[in-house]
Design a protein around this motif. Sequence first.
Motif, short mmCIF file in Angstrom:
data_model
loop_
_atom_site.label_atom_id
_atom_site.label_comp_id
_atom_site.label_asym_id
_atom_site.label_seq_id
_atom_site.Cartn_x
_atom_site.Cartn_y
_atom_site.Cartn_z
N ALA A 1 0.86 -1.19 0.00
CA ALA A 1 0.00 0.00 0.00
C ALA A 1 0.89 1.23 0.00
CB ALA A 1 -0.90 -0.01 1.24
N GLU B 1 -9.25 0.15 -3.15
CA GLU B 1 -10.34 0.18 -2.18
C GLU B 1 -9.97 1.21 -1.11
OE1 GLU B 1 -13.28 -1.29 -2.38
OE2 GLU B 1 -12.64 -2.06 -4.33
N PRO B 2 -10.94 1.95 -0.60
CA PRO B 2 -10.61 3.05 0.33
C PRO B 2 -9.79 2.61 1.54
CG PRO B 2 -12.89 3.21 -0.38
CD PRO B 2 -12.36 1.91 -0.93
N GLU B 3 -10.00 1.40 2.05
CA GLU B 3 -9.26 0.98 3.24
C GLU B 3 -7.76 0.83 2.97
OE1 GLU B 3 -11.95 -0.50 2.02
OE2 GLU B 3 -11.65 -2.66 1.74
N VAL B 4 -7.38 0.65 1.71
CA VAL B 4 -5.96 0.56 1.36
C VAL B 4 -5.25 1.87 1.71
CG1 VAL B 4 -4.34 0.36 -0.59
CG2 VAL B 4 -6.33 -1.17 -0.45
N ALA C 1 -6.10 3.96 4.15
CA ALA C 1 -6.40 4.43 5.50
C ALA C 1 -5.16 4.95 6.21
CB ALA C 1 -7.07 3.33 6.30
#
Length: 114
Positions: A18, A98-101, A103
């Motif tokens: 990430a 994906e947005p959580e990547v 965070a």
Amino acid sequence: MIEASCHCGAVRLAVETAPAEVNDCTCSICRRLGTLWAYYEAPQVRFAEGNGPTDTYVWNKRVLAFHRCRGCGCVTHWRATAPVWAEGRMGVNARLFEPEVLAGARRLVNGAAG
Ligand SMILES: [Zn+2]
């Protein structure tokens, strides 16, 4: 392995890690595109086999080509048009992750901490 894809799924890519930082570049093209860039060494970015075609846009000094999916229009990445430029780096549009990547990623504006 962290995967990213355009909206229609025709263009998919993967990176090992990430991004630690993402850059909200406000130059004349990026602010219009709404892109958020994660920078990688070009060999670190793996494109899926059988990806659909991309159209490219080059401007100004023509040193970067911005790629967008021909199907859904999402901007997926940029590449240097000459290897000497950008020193082997490329930009991946982090909005495709994906947005959580993202965070834990530090958000920069024009490469500076905001
Ligand atoms: Zn697409």
